[in-house]
Design an enzyme around this catalytic site. Structure first.
Site, PDB file in Angstrom:
ATOM      1  N   SER A 102      -6.350  -5.699   3.448  1.00  0.00           N
ATOM      2  CA  SER A 102      -6.959  -4.412   3.107  1.00  0.00           C
ATOM      3  C   SER A 102      -5.921  -3.343   2.787  1.00  0.00           C
ATOM      4  O   SER A 102      -6.208  -2.403   2.041  1.00  0.00           O
ATOM      5  CB  SER A 102      -7.846  -3.934   4.264  1.00  0.00           C
ATOM      6  OG  SER A 102      -7.066  -3.694   5.429  1.00  0.00           O
ATOM      7  N   GLY A 131      -5.523 -12.622   5.864  1.00  0.00           N
ATOM      8  CA  GLY A 131      -5.856 -11.547   4.936  1.00  0.00           C
ATOM      9  C   GLY A 131      -7.249 -11.667   4.352  1.00  0.00           C
ATOM     10  O   GLY A 131      -7.818 -12.756   4.252  1.00  0.00           O
ATOM     11  N   CYS A 172      -2.831  -4.156   1.536  1.00  0.00           N
ATOM     12  CA  CYS A 172      -1.828  -4.811   0.694  1.00  0.00           C
ATOM     13  C   CYS A 172      -2.107  -4.537  -0.785  1.00  0.00           C
ATOM     14  O   CYS A 172      -3.248  -4.658  -1.243  1.00  0.00           O
ATOM     15  CB  CYS A 172      -1.832  -6.320   0.959  1.00  0.00           C
ATOM     16  SG  CYS A 172      -0.442  -7.177   0.204  1.00  0.00           S
ATOM     17  N   TYR A 198      -3.208   2.654  10.763  1.00  0.00           N
ATOM     18  CA  TYR A 198      -3.035   1.253  10.370  1.00  0.00           C
ATOM     19  C   TYR A 198      -2.265   1.245   9.061  1.00  0.00           C
ATOM     20  O   TYR A 198      -2.610   1.974   8.123  1.00  0.00           O
ATOM     21  CB  TYR A 198      -4.401   0.579  10.197  1.00  0.00           C
ATOM     22  CG  TYR A 198      -4.340  -0.850   9.702  1.00  0.00           C
ATOM     23  CD1 TYR A 198      -3.610  -1.822  10.377  1.00  0.00           C
ATOM     24  CD2 TYR A 198      -5.023  -1.244   8.544  1.00  0.00           C
ATOM     25  CE1 TYR A 198      -3.559  -3.128   9.931  1.00  0.00           C
ATOM     26  CE2 TYR A 198      -4.986  -2.551   8.095  1.00  0.00           C
ATOM     27  CZ  TYR A 198      -4.252  -3.488   8.786  1.00  0.00           C
ATOM     28  OH  TYR A 198      -4.204  -4.793   8.341  1.00  0.00           O
ATOM     29  N   ARG A 224      11.054  -8.484   4.735  1.00  0.00           N
ATOM     30  CA  ARG A 224       9.850  -9.277   4.482  1.00  0.00           C
ATOM     31  C   ARG A 224       9.518  -9.302   2.996  1.00  0.00           C
ATOM     32  O   ARG A 224       8.978 -10.270   2.481  1.00  0.00           O
ATOM     33  CB  ARG A 224       8.673  -8.700   5.276  1.00  0.00           C
ATOM     34  CG  ARG A 224       7.404  -9.511   5.168  1.00  0.00           C
ATOM     35  CD  ARG A 224       6.264  -8.881   5.964  1.00  0.00           C
ATOM     36  NE  ARG A 224       5.186  -9.831   6.182  1.00  0.00           N
ATOM     37  CZ  ARG A 224       4.192 -10.037   5.342  1.00  0.00           C
ATOM     38  NH1 ARG A 224       4.143  -9.367   4.197  1.00  0.00           N
ATOM     39  NH2 ARG A 224       3.247 -10.926   5.621  1.00  0.00           N
ATOM     40  N   GLU A 262     -28.013  -7.714  -2.733  1.00  0.00           N
ATOM     41  CA  GLU A 262     -29.207  -8.161  -2.011  1.00  0.00           C
ATOM     42  C   GLU A 262     -28.858  -8.637  -0.598  1.00  0.00           C
ATOM     43  O   GLU A 262     -29.632  -8.448   0.348  1.00  0.00           O
ATOM     44  CB  GLU A 262     -29.870  -9.300  -2.785  1.00  0.00           C
ATOM     45  CG  GLU A 262     -31.121  -9.861  -2.119  1.00  0.00           C
ATOM     46  CD  GLU A 262     -31.645 -11.091  -2.844  1.00  0.00           C
ATOM     47  OE1 GLU A 262     -32.722 -11.008  -3.449  1.00  0.00           O
ATOM     48  OE2 GLU A 262     -30.944 -12.128  -2.803  1.00  0.00           O
ATOM     49  N   GLY A 263     -27.685  -9.248  -0.447  1.00  0.00           N
ATOM     50  CA  GLY A 263     -27.281  -9.781   0.849  1.00  0.00           C
ATOM     51  C   GLY A 263     -26.805  -8.735   1.832  1.00  0.00           C
ATOM     52  O   GLY A 263     -26.601  -9.041   3.010  1.00  0.00           O
ATOM     53  N   SER A 279       6.340 -12.187   2.455  1.00  0.00           N
ATOM     54  CA  SER A 279       5.189 -12.072   1.558  1.00  0.00           C
ATOM     55  C   SER A 279       5.133 -13.245   0.583  1.00  0.00           C
ATOM     56  O   SER A 279       4.055 -13.592   0.089  1.00  0.00           O
ATOM     57  CB  SER A 279       5.260 -10.754   0.777  1.00  0.00           C
ATOM     58  OG  SER A 279       6.441 -10.721  -0.019  1.00  0.00           O
ATOM     59  N   GLY A 311       0.253  -1.209   6.170  1.00  0.00           N
ATOM     60  CA  GLY A 311       0.800  -2.481   5.728  1.00  0.00           C
ATOM     61  C   GLY A 311       2.289  -2.532   5.983  1.00  0.00           C
ATOM     62  O   GLY A 311       2.977  -1.511   5.938  1.00  0.00           O
ATOM     63  N   MET A 312       2.790  -3.742   6.252  1.00  0.00           N
ATOM     64  CA  MET A 312       4.225  -3.879   6.510  1.00  0.00           C
ATOM     65  C   MET A 312       5.034  -3.713   5.228  1.00  0.00           C
ATOM     66  O   MET A 312       6.259  -3.600   5.270  1.00  0.00           O
ATOM     67  CB  MET A 312       4.517  -5.231   7.162  1.00  0.00           C
ATOM     68  CG  MET A 312       3.835  -5.415   8.523  1.00  0.00           C
ATOM     69  SD  MET A 312       4.134  -4.057   9.662  1.00  0.00           S
ATOM     70  CE  MET A 312       5.854  -4.347  10.055  1.00  0.00           C
TER      71      MET A 312
END
Length: 514
Positions: free
Chosen positions: A329, A365, A331, A411, A429, A500-501, A276, A413-414
């Site tokens: 997402s 990420g 993490c 799903y 990690r 708006e987008g 990380s 996170g590690m």
């Protein structure tokens, strides 16, 4: 952009938008949703856009897509699918070294040119041995030699057609009794080119073509299934031996050297040092160790989010950098440890520095949609690593389950406690292996079914090509050149502009992406 004006009435064009340097040197940390790319001039079709990208100094992919080394994202099935569609997969290391090496071996054996180490049996082996080989390797077109080894006299071949209808009590029969004999085989001489061998295989209508030397000794074999794969997957990522490219993750501890040995024996092409926070003496020492012992294996360092972090790993000899800290997402590193960086800023800053040394960057990420992929590539990343975007595809590990009528896959996170409890590699990690109290840097969740990689990745590829077309660039190389020259312009978005987008002002709608 002014070079592409075609109206002859006026030559004045007001300065519009911000360069990447202006956008990211304001001191704010930006994510992909905080800005847009201003469009350019189109004089080509989207399918003409070249997405060829460098993964590392020596490995180039035809599509800039990479699957993350997470235990709910990438094992052999995902790595094979990613390589076939032009990207690459990284096998996670939250498992035993033997399991991980075997997953790499599955990828490397999936497609080959000349197969120089096939499964070989002898006439004295039995039918049950063929079924065992089929269960272990996934195929049963097996050459038979007099000693059961490569380099000895070819006496026949056993195929599924020879054993399909044998009863269980016949599984003790000798292969010499039921194999297709040597005189009925089509073979090719040693020294033949792969193209010539494939032509013979096509004409013969056989499933396998043994390659023999002047003494009729087996030296290689080629498979008809590989011919079909070549036809069906023209973008496939392959090494010099025509095997699919495969990556794997390792840690930075002493016992990871044993894992590395097994991965090298399995034929791994590239390893990513999975941490990380990559700017550590442990990673620097591991980079130097790998480059000295296995110079042919490409090494990806990371994760980093600043130029200062990147410098130490570049000086140590990395072949690529993985960028991202706390933006995934699942993490929660930024929330828990107060360290990290918004992903768009991290990608731009590290890419701008690393390009001076010819080191490609992998944006890892924060990717929620195909637009985010396009933005990451426009900010200097050569490839994009995806976790949640590929989770819950058919090829991702794990079983589907239903919740409120929605088909889901797990799903995580590690850095989640769930992953740390499964294997020590996840703790390593995050430098947590010696901690009495674990500090979670990730969560566990579920992602909705996305279908097969073979449908989803082509959608991503088409989206990136259309984005490049709107920008006015015929390749990703040109996109990055436009960005660094200042020709490519950006604009920050307010929260209202982001609303708006997106989809708005509808009573109801269905959002189908592909």
């Amino acid at each position: 952009m002014a070079d592409y004006l075609i109206s002859g009435g006026t030559s004045y064009v007001p300065d519009d938008g911000l360069t990447a340097q202006q956008l990211f040197n304001c001191g704010d940390g930006l994510t992909y949703n905080d800005f847009l790319i201003l469009p350019g001039y189109i004089d080509f079709t989207a399918d003409q856009v070249d997405l060829t990208s460098a993964l590392t100094k020596k490995i180039t992919l035809k599509t800039p897509l990479v699957s993350s080394p997470m235990d709910t994202v990438t094992e052999a099935g995902m790595a094979i699918a990613m390589a076939l569609t032009g990207g690459i997969g990284f096998i996670h290391h939250n498992c035993t070294p033997e399991f991980q090496a075997n997953e790499v071996r599955k990828v490397k054996k999936y497609e080959q040119g000349f197969i120089t180490d096939p499964v070989v049996l002898s006439p004295r082996d039995r039918v049950r041995d063929v079924f065992e080989a089929k269960a272990r390797h996934g195929f049963c077109g097996i050459p038979i030699t007099d000693t059961g080894r490569m380099g000895s006299h070819l006496v026949g071949i056993i195929s599924s057609r020879d054993i399909d209808f044998l009863k269980e009590e016949e599984h003790d029969r000798l292969l010499g009794e039921i194999m297709t004999k040597r005189e009925d085989l089509v073979v090719a001489p040693a020294g033949i080119t792969l193209k010539e061998a494939n032509e013979i295989l096509q004409r013969s209508k056989k499933g396998k073509l043994p390659i023999v030397n002047e003494n009729d000794e087996l030296v290689a074999i080629i498979a008809r299934t590989d011919l079909k794969k070549n036809r069906d997957y023209p973008l496939a990522s392959k090494d010099a031996k025509k095997q699919l490219l495969c990556g794997a993750a390792i840690g930075t501890h002493e016992d990871d050297k044993y894992r590395l040995d097994l991965l090298s024996q399995a034929g791994v092409d590239v390893v990513v040092l999975d941490s990380s926070q990559g700017n550590s003496i442990f990673q620097i020492n591991m980079i130097k160790y790998i480059k000295e012992k296995y110079p042919s294996i490409q090494v990806i360092g990371g994760n980093v989010v600043t130029a200062a972090q990147a410098k130490n790993l570049i000086d140590a000899g990395v072949d690529a950098l993985r960028v991202g800290m706390g933006s995934g997402s699942i993490c929660i590193t930024q929330e828990v440890l107060a360290c990290g960086r918004p992903q768009a800023t991290a990608v731009y800053k590290v890419s701008e520095y690393a390009r001076r040394f010819g080191v490609p960057v992998i944006a890892d990420g924060g990717i929620q949609n195909v637009g985010h992929i396009a933005k990451a590539l426009a900010l200097g990343a050569s490839t994009v690593m995806m976790g949640s975007l590929l989770a819950a595809t058919t090829e991702a590990p794990g079983e589907y389950f239903f919740s409120d009528g929605i088909r889901l896959k797990k799903y995580r996170g590690m850095g989640s406690l769930d992953a740390m409890d499964k294997h020590l590699s996840s703790q390593n990690r995050y430098f947590s292996e010696a901690d009495k109290i674990k500090v979670a840097q990730g969560v566990s969740g579920a992602v909705q079914d996305k279908g097969s990689i073979h449908k989803f990745v082509p959608y991503l590829i088409a989206g990136i090509q259309h984005s490049c077309q709107d920008i006015g660039a015929k390749s990703l190389t040109q996109v990055r050149a436009m960005m660094y020259s200042g020709e490519l312009k950006f604009e920050k978005r307010t929260s209202s502009a982001q609303v708006e987008g997106g989809v708005h002002s509808l009573h109801s709608y269905e959002k189908r992406l592909f």
